[in-house]
Design an enzyme around this catalytic site. Structure first.
Site, PDB file in Angstrom:
ATOM      1  N   ASP A   1      30.128   3.090  -3.107  1.00  0.00           N
ATOM      2  CA  ASP A   1      29.975   3.415  -1.680  1.00  0.00           C
ATOM      3  C   ASP A   1      31.221   2.961  -0.925  1.00  0.00           C
ATOM      4  O   ASP A   1      31.162   2.460   0.199  1.00  0.00           O
ATOM      5  CB  ASP A   1      28.717   2.760  -1.109  1.00  0.00           C
ATOM      6  CG  ASP A   1      28.246   3.385   0.200  1.00  0.00           C
ATOM      7  OD1 ASP A   1      28.687   4.506   0.510  1.00  0.00           O
ATOM      8  OD2 ASP A   1      27.450   2.747   0.908  1.00  0.00           O
TER       9      ASP A   1
ATOM     10  N   ARG B   1       0.803  -1.226   0.000  1.00  0.00           N
ATOM     11  CA  ARG B   1       0.000   0.000   0.000  1.00  0.00           C
ATOM     12  C   ARG B   1       0.836   1.276   0.000  1.00  0.00           C
ATOM     13  O   ARG B   1       0.287   2.369   0.015  1.00  0.00           O
ATOM     14  CB  ARG B   1      -0.956  -0.009   1.207  1.00  0.00           C
ATOM     15  CG  ARG B   1      -2.113  -0.991   1.034  1.00  0.00           C
ATOM     16  CD  ARG B   1      -2.999  -1.058   2.247  1.00  0.00           C
ATOM     17  NE  ARG B   1      -2.316  -1.656   3.394  1.00  0.00           N
ATOM     18  CZ  ARG B   1      -2.176  -2.978   3.571  1.00  0.00           C
ATOM     19  NH1 ARG B   1      -2.657  -3.823   2.659  1.00  0.00           N
ATOM     20  NH2 ARG B   1      -1.551  -3.446   4.617  1.00  0.00           N
TER      21      ARG B   1
ATOM     22  N   GLY C   1      28.977   0.943   4.362  1.00  0.00           N
ATOM     23  CA  GLY C   1      29.643   1.156   3.089  1.00  0.00           C
ATOM     24  C   GLY C   1      30.083  -0.173   2.497  1.00  0.00           C
ATOM     25  O   GLY C   1      29.641  -1.244   2.934  1.00  0.00           O
TER      26      GLY C   1
END
Length: 380
Positions: free
Chosen positions: A271, A226, A306
């Site tokens: 990252d 939803r 990371g």
């Protein structure tokens, strides 16, 4: 290393960023590419290098999210010297352009990082990525939630007075809508990350100028039956880019394959943290000890902090784990981030007048074996 004013690099296969050419030579003049021609048409007096049989020549990788490398964390060393160490570490794996990334920190540290970018003078530094501090504490990850805050008037000045590319990751629900509009009008790339934004809030932010999603799936509201949240908005919006960490840990292969089929534009990011191409398997982050275990950067309680991958590994994982053709995997690390960052007029392709950032790749094991940046061959 000094290079001839004009020279060529020839290869059995040259991926120019769009398509794969056979028996091609890239002619370099100074820092830029002068032409691409059939290798057999090279002038006899042109200095040139011929890659080993079967090797590919491709554009250098572009990484929009680099927290560290070579045992250096940008937050700990926001200096020109720190940036140079990070750049050198990633260049070893074929990344020729980066955005050094400062995760949530103080205004003083943000100013220091900005000054360091200005002082670095490295062709591999495109600008800066501020990942925070305008984020949601509910999705902090390993960011220091105590340093997260709402933007104040002076932040707009801080974020828009930098030469080069500026990327700001923020949580749209934590900032005024005018803040996103003002950043975008000033040419700043704005990305959603570490956010609990709803689908409607995300769509509104895209309308205001948000064009990116930082490490899609990670540290953001998950999709539900939803409430689609940011992920649904990213996958259905044709004018956005989303970074994917393809390390085998951050996101499952089925979810990554889903992202590759979205209407938005996927791109690879690492990252990356200090252990990437460094000598140490641990580092400190805001007083927490982070260690590399089984290829994952994790806190003492097992949370991801990371990644420990370089871009060449991310490309390889696309091929090995996701079944992506090498030509498409390379594009995810070259032209796609160049387009997101607005530098695709000079980077991300091997084309006339583009900067001569090139890598030699062994397609068998997707290994980078040679690197050139701004026309200069880099020592291995």
């Amino acid at each position: 290393m000094t290079a001839p004013s004009s020279y060529a690099v020839a290869a059995d296969f040259v991926f120019d960023g769009l398509s794969l050419r056979r028996d091609c030579a890239v002619i370099v003049e100074g820092e830029r590419i002068r032409d691409l021609i059939l290798a057999r048409n090279l002038a006899s007096d042109m200095p040139h290098t011929r890659l080993k049989r079967g090797m590919w020549l491709a554009p250098g990788f572009i990484d929009a999210q680099v927290n560290g490398g070579g045992d250096v964390l940008f937050n700990d060393q926001p200096t020109a010297e720190g940036i140079r160490a990070i750049v050198a570490a990633h260049r070893r794996s074929g990344t020729t352009s980066i955005l050094p990334t400062l995760i949530t920190d103080t205004d003083e540290k943000m100013h220091a990082a900005r000054e360091a970018i200005a002082a670095s003078k490295d062709p591999g530094v495109l600008g800066i990525h501020f990942e925070g501090p305008f984020l949601s504490p509910e999705r902090a990850g390993v960011h220091d939630a105590k340093r997260m805050r709402a933007p104040e008037p002076h932040h707009l000045d801080l974020l828009t007075s930098i030469d080069g590319v500026t990327l700001v990751t923020l949580a749209p629900e934590r900032v005024p809508r005018a803040f996103i509009r003002d950043l975008a009008k000033k040419g700043v790339r704005v990305a959603l990350g570490h956010s609990m934004a709803t689908y409607d809030e995300t769509i509104a932010a895209i309308g205001d100028g948000l064009s990116g999603f930082t490490h899609l799936f990670n540290a953001m509201r998950p999709m539900s039956a939803r409430e689609g949240g940011p992920i649904a908005a990213a996958l259905e919006s044709a004018d956005v880019w989303y970074g994917l960490i393809v390390d085998g840990h951050h996101v499952s292969s089925p979810m990554l394959k889903l992202a590759l089929k979205g209407e938005g534009h996927p791109m690879l990011v690492t990252d990356a943290m200090p252990p990437v191409n460094g000598s140490r398997a641990s580092f400190d982050l805001f007083g927490q000890r982070i260690e590399v275990k089984d290829g994952r950067c994790v806190t003492q309680d097992g949370r991801l902090a990371g990644s420990a991958i370089d871009m060449a590994t991310a490309v390889k994982n696309c091929v090995r784990l996701l079944g992506v053709p090498l030509i498409d995997a390379l594009r995810l690390a070259t032209l796609s981030p160049a387009r997101f960052l607005g530098v695709d007029d000079r980077l991300g392709r091997l084309a006339t007048d583009f900067r001569a950032d090139m890598i030699a790749v062994d397609p068998g094991d997707v290994r980078v074996i040679d690197v050139w940046i701004a026309g200069h061959h880099q020592p291995s």
